[in-house]
Scaffold this motif. Structure first.
Motif, PDB file in Angstrom:
ATOM      1  N   CYS A 124     -21.722  16.458  47.641  1.00 22.59           N
ATOM      2  CA  CYS A 124     -21.465  15.545  46.533  1.00 22.59           C
ATOM      3  C   CYS A 124     -20.567  14.407  46.987  1.00 22.59           C
ATOM      4  N   ALA A 125     -20.692  13.263  46.315  1.00 18.51           N
ATOM      5  CA  ALA A 125     -19.867  12.106  46.646  1.00 18.51           C
ATOM      6  C   ALA A 125     -18.430  12.295  46.184  1.00 18.51           C
ATOM      7  N   GLU A 126     -18.250  12.946  45.034  1.00 21.43           N
ATOM      8  CA  GLU A 126     -16.935  13.160  44.455  1.00 21.43           C
ATOM      9  C   GLU A 126     -16.638  14.655  44.416  1.00 21.43           C
ATOM     10  N   PRO A 127     -15.351  15.039  44.375  1.00 21.47           N
ATOM     11  CA  PRO A 127     -15.028  16.465  44.224  1.00 21.47           C
ATOM     12  C   PRO A 127     -15.687  17.046  42.983  1.00 21.47           C
ATOM     13  N   LEU A 128     -16.269  18.218  43.148  1.00 13.51           N
ATOM     14  CA  LEU A 128     -16.995  18.850  42.060  1.00 13.51           C
ATOM     15  C   LEU A 128     -16.057  19.303  40.949  1.00 13.51           C
ATOM     16  N   THR A 129     -16.475  19.097  39.723  1.00 18.14           N
ATOM     17  CA  THR A 129     -15.791  19.686  38.582  1.00 18.14           C
ATOM     18  C   THR A 129     -16.359  21.084  38.328  1.00 18.14           C
ATOM     19  N   GLU A 130     -15.725  21.808  37.420  1.00 21.53           N
ATOM     20  CA  GLU A 130     -16.214  23.157  37.114  1.00 21.53           C
ATOM     21  C   GLU A 130     -17.615  23.105  36.520  1.00 21.53           C
ATOM     22  N   ASP A 131     -17.859  22.139  35.634  1.00 20.36           N
ATOM     23  CA  ASP A 131     -19.185  22.013  35.034  1.00 20.36           C
ATOM     24  C   ASP A 131     -20.235  21.646  36.080  1.00 20.36           C
ATOM     25  N   ALA A 132     -19.896  20.718  36.980  1.00 20.56           N
ATOM     26  CA  ALA A 132     -20.851  20.315  38.016  1.00 20.56           C
ATOM     27  C   ALA A 132     -21.158  21.479  38.955  1.00 20.56           C
ATOM     28  N   THR A 133     -20.157  22.290  39.271  1.00 17.88           N
ATOM     29  CA  THR A 133     -20.389  23.466  40.110  1.00 17.88           C
ATOM     30  C   THR A 133     -21.324  24.447  39.406  1.00 17.88           C
ATOM     31  N   ALA A 134     -21.049  24.712  38.123  1.00 18.00           N
ATOM     32  CA  ALA A 134     -21.895  25.635  37.369  1.00 18.00           C
ATOM     33  C   ALA A 134     -23.332  25.130  37.291  1.00 18.00           C
ATOM     34  N   ASP A 135     -23.522  23.814  37.130  1.00 24.11           N
ATOM     35  CA  ASP A 135     -24.878  23.257  37.088  1.00 24.11           C
ATOM     36  C   ASP A 135     -25.609  23.499  38.400  1.00 24.11           C
ATOM     37  N   ARG A 136     -24.954  23.256  39.521  1.00 24.75           N
ATOM     38  CA  ARG A 136     -25.620  23.429  40.811  1.00 24.75           C
ATOM     39  C   ARG A 136     -25.935  24.884  41.104  1.00 24.75           C
ATOM     40  N   VAL A 137     -25.064  25.782  40.699  1.00 29.95           N
ATOM     41  CA  VAL A 137     -25.348  27.204  40.867  1.00 29.95           C
ATOM     42  C   VAL A 137     -26.556  27.599  40.018  1.00 29.95           C
ATOM     43  N   ARG A 138     -26.584  27.103  38.772  1.00 28.65           N
ATOM     44  CA  ARG A 138     -27.714  27.439  37.895  1.00 28.65           C
ATOM     45  C   ARG A 138     -29.023  26.890  38.447  1.00 28.65           C
ATOM     46  N   TRP A 139     -29.007  25.642  38.918  1.00 25.49           N
ATOM     47  CA  TRP A 139     -30.232  25.063  39.474  1.00 25.49           C
ATOM     48  C   TRP A 139     -30.703  25.850  40.691  1.00 25.49           C
ATOM     49  N   GLN A 140     -29.764  26.213  41.568  1.00 22.34           N
ATOM     50  CA  GLN A 140     -30.158  26.887  42.790  1.00 22.34           C
ATOM     51  C   GLN A 140     -30.714  28.282  42.508  1.00 22.34           C
ATOM     52  N   LEU A 141     -30.041  29.041  41.649  1.00 15.53           N
ATOM     53  CA  LEU A 141     -30.529  30.377  41.324  1.00 15.53           C
ATOM     54  C   LEU A 141     -31.862  30.303  40.599  1.00 15.53           C
ATOM     55  N   ASP A 142     -32.024  29.315  39.750  1.00 15.85           N
ATOM     56  CA  ASP A 142     -33.300  29.122  39.059  1.00 15.85           C
ATOM     57  C   ASP A 142     -34.415  28.881  40.068  1.00 15.85           C
ATOM     58  N   GLY A 143     -34.136  28.036  41.077  1.00 15.57           N
ATOM     59  CA  GLY A 143     -35.142  27.787  42.107  1.00 15.57           C
ATOM     60  C   GLY A 143     -35.477  29.021  42.909  1.00 15.57           C
ATOM     61  N   TRP A 144     -34.461  29.783  43.308  1.00 16.92           N
ATOM     62  CA  TRP A 144     -34.723  31.002  44.087  1.00 16.92           C
ATOM     63  C   TRP A 144     -35.508  32.029  43.277  1.00 16.92           C
ATOM     64  N   LEU A 145     -35.103  32.296  42.048  1.00 14.44           N
ATOM     65  CA  LEU A 145     -35.753  33.328  41.255  1.00 14.44           C
ATOM     66  C   LEU A 145     -37.176  32.937  40.883  1.00 14.44           C
ATOM     67  N   ASN A 146     -37.431  31.671  40.609  1.00 11.29           N
ATOM     68  CA  ASN A 146     -38.786  31.249  40.270  1.00 11.29           C
ATOM     69  C   ASN A 146     -39.686  31.208  41.492  1.00 11.29           C
ATOM     70  N   ARG A 147     -39.122  30.901  42.661  1.00 10.52           N
ATOM     71  CA  ARG A 147     -39.926  30.963  43.890  1.00 10.52           C
ATOM     72  C   ARG A 147     -40.344  32.379  44.183  1.00 10.52           C
ATOM     73  N   ARG A 148     -39.505  33.333  43.808  1.00  5.71           N
ATOM     74  CA  ARG A 148     -39.862  34.723  44.047  1.00  5.71           C
ATOM     75  C   ARG A 148     -41.087  35.117  43.240  1.00  5.71           C
ATOM     76  N   ARG A 149     -41.259  34.522  42.059  1.00  2.00           N
ATOM     77  CA  ARG A 149     -42.373  34.877  41.189  1.00  2.00           C
ATOM     78  C   ARG A 149     -43.649  34.139  41.541  1.00  2.00           C
ATOM     79  N   ASP A 150     -43.549  33.076  42.330  1.00  2.00           N
ATOM     80  CA  ASP A 150     -44.742  32.301  42.701  1.00  2.00           C
ATOM     81  C   ASP A 150     -45.427  32.971  43.885  1.00  2.00           C
ATOM     82  N   GLY A 151     -46.691  33.252  43.726  1.00  2.00           N
ATOM     83  CA  GLY A 151     -47.409  33.898  44.812  1.00  2.00           C
ATOM     84  C   GLY A 151     -47.544  33.007  46.024  1.00  2.00           C
ATOM     85  N   GLY A 152     -47.484  33.613  47.184  1.00  2.00           N
ATOM     86  CA  GLY A 152     -47.681  32.892  48.423  1.00  2.00           C
ATOM     87  C   GLY A 152     -46.467  32.189  48.946  1.00  2.00           C
ATOM     88  N   GLN A 153     -45.300  32.317  48.288  1.00  2.00           N
ATOM     89  CA  GLN A 153     -44.101  31.658  48.761  1.00  2.00           C
ATOM     90  C   GLN A 153     -43.049  32.707  49.072  1.00  2.00           C
TER      91      GLN A 153
END
Length: 522
Positions: A290-319
């Motif tokens: 990030c360009a600026e130091p992360l706030t608590e909300d910005a950290t929580a958003d990035r964690v949510r996005w990343q976990l969402d990507g990992w868990l949904n990739r697990r459900r997609d066949g062939g990935q």
């Protein structure tokens, strides 16, 4: 910059050649190449974009969707060049030195990356330069900047491009670019020619960072040391997490713990490592920069996005994604900046203590009752007071249902009621007969009293209206509120015992031949 449109097309199953625009608060924030060829540009109003391209598909902005679909691209890049860092969904940075040696040249490494992303179902452009920020702008042009040629490459760019990449600029960079343009500084080269002393004294700290960028100087290198392990925030998930909402919950709690440790150490995180371990022993790791130091909300958003990507990739066949539910989460501050960069207040807190304590309490309530148990109001567009508020769960992106800046003919004028209700009531005339609103938008008789379930009749001292509106007759999903409505403001005498009465200002709404108490003024 087109990635939100690419992700939206992929999520809805649209062909890559179809025109797509992504809107936020009724403004275009991203568009596909075919929409841009038809004249659509970022910043246009939704209606104007549809007028320029009638066949365009309009999709609401969703950062979670963008990050979820970008995880497949990130994994494909990792297969070619490991340790990629995410600046935002749609923009990755990698160190090219090792890859150039392995593949023979920087050009060959670029071709391998383009092929890997194409195999993942997306198109990309690669830029290479000495400095990270220069490489981002080189990627827009799809070129390789010669060594020590960053300043020469940037000199020809418009000064307005200082603020085109949000992941590289601090808030307020738009105002700086606009001010420099009005002062006659039209290019990066002209800005770089200014004295650093003059820039610092006239514009401030963010302008100094922008000036260093325009000169092609080193912006922010690696910290050169490992952060102490006691700054890491670790959570053992028991039971294991296999749902996105539960993972987002855990990530939000973990973000709060991480920032409490960072505040105690007097540092801020600018590169965040997210590490997950599954029940099958598989480990996944991703770094967000990030360009600026992360706030608590910005950290929580990035964690949510990343976990969402990992868990949904697990459900997609062939990935290849997570091989099982998550049993451990760890947040690691890969790079930190000192307290001097955070501008901490006198008593050592990076924010309002009361606000932070209240937010932590609300997060705990969400942990007990679910993510929808705490809702945050967002100003929205509409005619009635209830329509002008959109409720979103605490921690989610505060996206209004409609643009509050649009003209809303028939909108109730300010001020709005302090208390919103939707209670059925009866409006009576002096003889006790019900008062209705005619087809001409007038009272059938002068109102005199207000009564309702459990409410003692109150005498009207004053009234204004009715104001009739015919709305949402085209929307079958709003059949309960569609059609002709009318609102009226009344001042009612309410008994308070011992013969006392209190005047209360109320807002009444007439719909489907029934009066409703819509709000109370305080």
């Amino acid at each position: 910059m087109d990635w939100p449109a690419v992700a939206a097309a992929a999520a809805t199953g649209l062909p890559a050649t179809d025109p797509v625009v992504v809107t936020l608060a009724n403004r275009v924030v991203a568009c596909s190449a075919s929409a841009r060829a038809a004249g659509v540009r970022r910043g246009l109003r939704r209606r104007e974009a549809q007028a320029r391209c009638p066949s365009v598909h309009v999709v609401t902005a969703d950062p979670g969707r963008d990050a979820r679909h970008f995880e497949g691209v990130t994994a494909a890049v990792d297969e070619v060049v490991p340790r990629a860092e995410v600046l935002r969904p749609g923009l990755l940075v990698v160190s090219v030195r090792g890859a150039a040696r392995y593949f023979g040249s920087e050009q060959s490494a670029s071709e391998k990356l383009v092929d890997a992303v194409a195999a993942a179902g997306a198109e990309c452009q690669v830029g290479i330069a000495d400095q990270l920020a220069t490489a981002v702008f080189a990627a827009r042009a799809g070129c390789i900047v010669e060594p020590h040629g960053d300043a020469a490459f940037l000199a020809a760019l418009s000064i307005r491009q200082l603020a085109t990449e949000p992941s590289l600029s601090a808030p307020g960079r738009d105002d700086l670019a606009d001010l420099l343009w009005r002062m006659g500084i039209r290019s990066m080269g002209q800005f770089a020619a200014l004295s650093r002393t003059d820039v610092a004294s006239r514009f401030g700290a963010d302008a100094v960072s922008a000036h260093r960028f325009a000169r092609g100087e080193s912006m922010r290198g690696p910290s050169g040391r490992d952060t102490p392990p006691e700054l890491d925030a670790v959570m053992d998930c028991d039971p294991p997490v296999d749902r996105v909402d539960a993972a987002a919950f855990a990530g939000r709690s973990l973000a709060g713990e991480l920032h409490r440790r960072l505040e105690a150490a007097g540092v801020g995180c600018t590169r965040l490592g997210i590490h997950a371990v599954t029940a099958n022993g598989e480990e996944m790791h991703r770094v967000w920069r990030c360009a600026e130091p992360l706030t608590e909300d910005a950290t929580a958003d990035r964690v949510r996005w990343q976990l969402d990507g990992w868990l949904n990739r697990r459900r997609d066949g062939g990935q290849t994604g997570l091989g099982g539910p998550i049993t451990m989460l760890r947040l690691h501050p890969v790079e930190v900046v000192s307290a001097s960069a955070l501008q901490l207040p006198l008593w050592g807190s990076s924010g309002d203590d009361d606000r932070l304590r209240a937010r932590r309490a609300l997060v705990r309530v969400q942990g007990l009752l679910g993510p929808d148990s705490v809702q945050v109001p967002v100003l929205s567009g509409g005619r009635g007071p209830a329509e002008r508020i959109t409720f979103t769960p605490l921690g989610d992106e505060p996206v209004p249902r409609a643009d509050p800046g649009q003209p809303w003919p028939g909108q109730l004028p300010e001020p709005s009621p302090a208390v919103l209700l939707d209670d059925p009531v009866e409006l009576l005339d002096a003889e006790g007969n019900p008062v209705r609103v005619t087809g001409r938008g007038l009272f059938s008789a002068d109102p005199a009293r207000l009564t309702g379930d459990g409410r003692e009749p109150g005498r009207l001292r004053w009234w204004a209206g009715p104001w009739a509106v015919d709305e949402r007759w085209w929307d079958p999903q709003e059949s309960g509120r569609a059609g002709r409505t009318a609102r009226v403001q009344v001042l009612v005498e309410e008994p308070r015992g011992r013969g006392d009465v209190v005047d209360r200002a109320m807002l009444l709404c007439y719909r489907q031949r029934q009066w409703f108490l819509e709000g109370v003024y305080e």
